[in-house]
Motif scaffolding. Structure first.
Motif, mmCIF file in Angstrom:
data_model
loop_
_atom_site.group_PDB
_atom_site.id
_atom_site.type_symbol
_atom_site.label_atom_id
_atom_site.label_comp_id
_atom_site.label_asym_id
_atom_site.label_seq_id
_atom_site.Cartn_x
_atom_site.Cartn_y
_atom_site.Cartn_z
ATOM 1 N N PRO A 29 -2.603 15.460 2.157
ATOM 2 C CA PRO A 29 -3.747 15.974 2.912
ATOM 3 C C PRO A 29 -5.024 15.554 2.207
ATOM 4 N N PHE A 30 -5.931 14.920 2.960
ATOM 5 C CA PHE A 30 -7.095 14.291 2.325
ATOM 6 C C PHE A 30 -8.377 14.831 2.943
ATOM 7 N N ILE A 31 -9.483 14.222 2.604
ATOM 8 C CA ILE A 31 -10.794 14.696 3.031
ATOM 9 C C ILE A 31 -10.986 14.524 4.536
ATOM 10 N N SER A 32 -11.848 15.364 5.099
ATOM 11 C CA SER A 32 -12.203 15.312 6.526
ATOM 12 C C SER A 32 -10.992 15.418 7.443
ATOM 13 N N ASN A 33 -10.009 16.237 7.039
ATOM 14 C CA ASN A 33 -8.817 16.494 7.860
ATOM 15 C C ASN A 33 -7.993 15.248 8.131
ATOM 16 N N THR A 34 -8.100 14.259 7.254
ATOM 17 C CA THR A 34 -7.269 13.067 7.391
ATOM 18 C C THR A 34 -6.035 13.200 6.503
ATOM 19 N N LEU A 35 -5.062 12.323 6.756
ATOM 20 C CA LEU A 35 -3.908 12.186 5.879
ATOM 21 C C LEU A 35 -4.011 10.847 5.160
ATOM 22 N N LEU A 36 -3.730 10.867 3.865
ATOM 23 C CA LEU A 36 -3.678 9.638 3.081
ATOM 24 C C LEU A 36 -2.221 9.242 2.949
ATOM 25 N N ILE A 37 -1.889 8.041 3.398
ATOM 26 C CA ILE A 37 -0.505 7.586 3.475
ATOM 27 C C ILE A 37 -0.311 6.419 2.520
ATOM 28 N N GLY A 38 0.638 6.564 1.607
ATOM 29 C CA GLY A 38 0.929 5.496 0.658
ATOM 30 C C GLY A 38 2.179 4.745 1.057
ATOM 31 N N THR A 39 2.065 3.421 1.163
ATOM 32 C CA THR A 39 3.189 2.579 1.568
ATOM 33 C C THR A 39 3.563 1.609 0.455
ATOM 34 N N THR A 40 4.801 1.174 0.461
ATOM 35 C CA THR A 40 5.291 0.325 -0.621
ATOM 36 C C THR A 40 4.564 -1.011 -0.686
ATOM 37 N N PHE A 41 4.434 -1.692 0.446
ATOM 38 C CA PHE A 41 3.931 -3.067 0.428
ATOM 39 C C PHE A 41 2.542 -3.237 1.032
ATOM 40 N N ARG A 42 2.014 -2.203 1.699
ATOM 41 C CA ARG A 42 0.714 -2.350 2.359
ATOM 42 C C ARG A 42 -0.341 -1.408 1.805
ATOM 43 N N GLY A 43 -0.067 -0.767 0.693
ATOM 44 C CA GLY A 43 -1.061 0.075 0.056
ATOM 45 C C GLY A 43 -1.307 1.373 0.792
ATOM 46 N N LEU A 44 -2.549 1.856 0.752
ATOM 47 C CA LEU A 44 -2.918 3.161 1.283
ATOM 48 C C LEU A 44 -3.546 3.060 2.666
ATOM 49 N N TYR A 45 -3.162 3.995 3.533
ATOM 50 C CA TYR A 45 -3.718 4.092 4.885
ATOM 51 C C TYR A 45 -4.335 5.484 5.069
ATOM 52 N N LEU A 46 -5.285 5.554 6.001
ATOM 53 C CA LEU A 46 -5.827 6.830 6.455
ATOM 54 C C LEU A 46 -5.384 7.070 7.894
ATOM 55 N N TYR A 47 -5.029 8.319 8.198
ATOM 56 C CA TYR A 47 -4.650 8.699 9.548
ATOM 57 C C TYR A 47 -5.469 9.915 9.955
ATOM 58 N N ASP A 48 -6.264 9.771 11.018
ATOM 59 C CA ASP A 48 -7.168 10.836 11.454
ATOM 60 C C ASP A 48 -6.598 11.672 12.603
ATOM 61 N N GLY A 49 -5.319 11.495 12.878
ATOM 62 C CA GLY A 49 -4.681 12.193 13.986
ATOM 63 C C GLY A 49 -4.550 11.329 15.222
ATOM 64 N N LYS A 50 -5.229 10.168 15.210
ATOM 65 C CA LYS A 50 -5.174 9.245 16.345
ATOM 66 C C LYS A 50 -4.867 7.814 15.911
ATOM 67 N N VAL A 51 -5.515 7.379 14.826
ATOM 68 C CA VAL A 51 -5.449 5.971 14.421
ATOM 69 C C VAL A 51 -5.036 5.852 12.952
ATOM 70 N N PHE A 52 -4.169 4.885 12.683
ATOM 71 C CA PHE A 52 -3.814 4.514 11.318
ATOM 72 C C PHE A 52 -4.640 3.294 10.923
ATOM 73 N N LYS A 53 -5.319 3.369 9.790
ATOM 74 C CA LYS A 53 -6.086 2.208 9.342
ATOM 75 C C LYS A 53 -6.032 2.100 7.823
ATOM 76 N N PRO A 54 -6.028 0.859 7.292
ATOM 77 C CA PRO A 54 -5.999 0.682 5.833
ATOM 78 C C PRO A 54 -7.219 1.347 5.191
ATOM 79 N N TRP A 55 -7.019 1.919 4.021
ATOM 80 C CA TRP A 55 -8.126 2.529 3.282
ATOM 81 C C TRP A 55 -8.836 1.427 2.508
ATOM 82 N N ASN A 56 -10.016 1.088 2.926
ATOM 83 C CA ASN A 56 -10.748 -0.037 2.358
ATOM 84 C C ASN A 56 -11.495 0.388 1.101
ATOM 85 N N VAL A 57 -10.753 0.450 -0.021
ATOM 86 C CA VAL A 57 -11.314 0.871 -1.299
ATOM 87 C C VAL A 57 -10.888 -0.125 -2.376
#
Length: 279
Positions: A211-239
């Motif tokens: 559970p992450f900031i602004s009611n998002t979920l932070l998703i960690g994947t083996t080969f594609r790094g970290l994603y953010l999910y806002d309840g509608k869209v999955f997108k790579p975390w550009n950090v």
């Protein structure tokens, strides 16, 4: 001071600076070698109770550390213990090869094992190993790569799966599981419901959901790094850290205060701030 327990076996102490002007954190590590804890060389899972006792799923059984002494408890069949979870009622749940249950102290303080396998009706085990144990409410979930069981304090039942699965993951009070090479599902009323748009993550393995900031979920994947999910869209975390995490393969993660602690397969542990900077 926040203590982070890392299977290895060592304890990582995350020390947050007390000075407001300090911008640097320090990390203290205490190592325990195999000769000290006197058990198998591989440790698979770890948890801690309200007294500070540490419980470790070890190749030789359940390891218990009171801060001074180590003690080993063998499970039925003396099989490798793959998972351990300490519940609020102080039951020590464990999972191993075609076996799961819990340890509980009796009135004399002696630890006794209670198998839950016998409560599972009309199910045939096929090389199942219990890799994750997760609690939600009063229910305890036991997960292998081909099965998911739920114990409601009275009975055990099997939950229907879409096929083989990766890991059962808990974020806040929500439970998720990914089908191997497939979509992400949320467990609702003990039924798996596919999350729309999650097939973008097929082809990689989801290893952590936080559970992450602004009611998002932070998703960690083996080969594609970290994603953010806002309840509608999955997108790579550009950090800044994400390119390295893709390279070194995320395997686990927790939130510790205002820090993200990400374990990788190739390059050890990364500690990040909430902006994705490596500390």
């Amino acid at each position: 001071m926040k203590r982070i327990l890392i299977v290895g076996f060592f304890l990582l102490l995350l020390v947050i600076p007390s000075s407001p002007g300090s911008a640097q954190s320090s990390f203290l590590i205490t190592n325990y070698n195999k000769q000290e804890y006197a058990a198998g060389s591989q440790n698979w899972s770890i948890d801690i109770d309200k007294r500070g006792f540490v419980y470790v799923a070890n190749n030789n059984g359940l390891l218990v550390f009171d801060g001074t002494h180590w003690k080993l408890y063998s499970t039925p069949g003396q099989s490798i213990v793959r998972s351990v979870y300490v519940s609020p009622d102080q039951r020590i749940y464990v999972g191993s090869y075609e076996e799961f249950g819990y340890w509980l102290k009796d009135q004399s303080g002696k630890m006794g094992y209670h198998s839950l396998k016998s409560l599972l009706k009309n199910y045939t085990f096929h090389n199942n190993e219990i890799w994750k144990i997760v609690q939600a409410g009063n229910k305890i979930y036991f997960q292998s790569f081909s099965s998911l069981f739920v114990y409601d304090q009275q009975k055990v039942k099997s939950i229907e799966l879409p096929g083989n699965i990766v890991f059962l993951l808990k974020a806040a009070n929500r439970l998720f599981v990914q089908a191997v090479n497939g979509a992400l599902y949320e467990l609702k009323n003990d039924i798996l419901v596919e999350i729309q748009g999650s097939r973008i993550l097929a082809g990689t393995e989801i290893k952590t959901i936080l559970p992450f900031i602004s009611n998002t979920l932070l998703i960690g994947t083996t080969f594609r790094g970290l994603y953010l999910y806002d309840g509608k869209v999955f997108k790579p975390w550009n950090v800044p850290a994400n390119e390295l995490l893709r390279k070194y393969q995320v395997n686990n993660g927790i939130i510790a205060g205002n820090k993200l602690v990400i374990g990788t397969i190739v390059k050890g542990v990364f500690i990040l701030d909430f902006r994705g900077n490596i500390l």
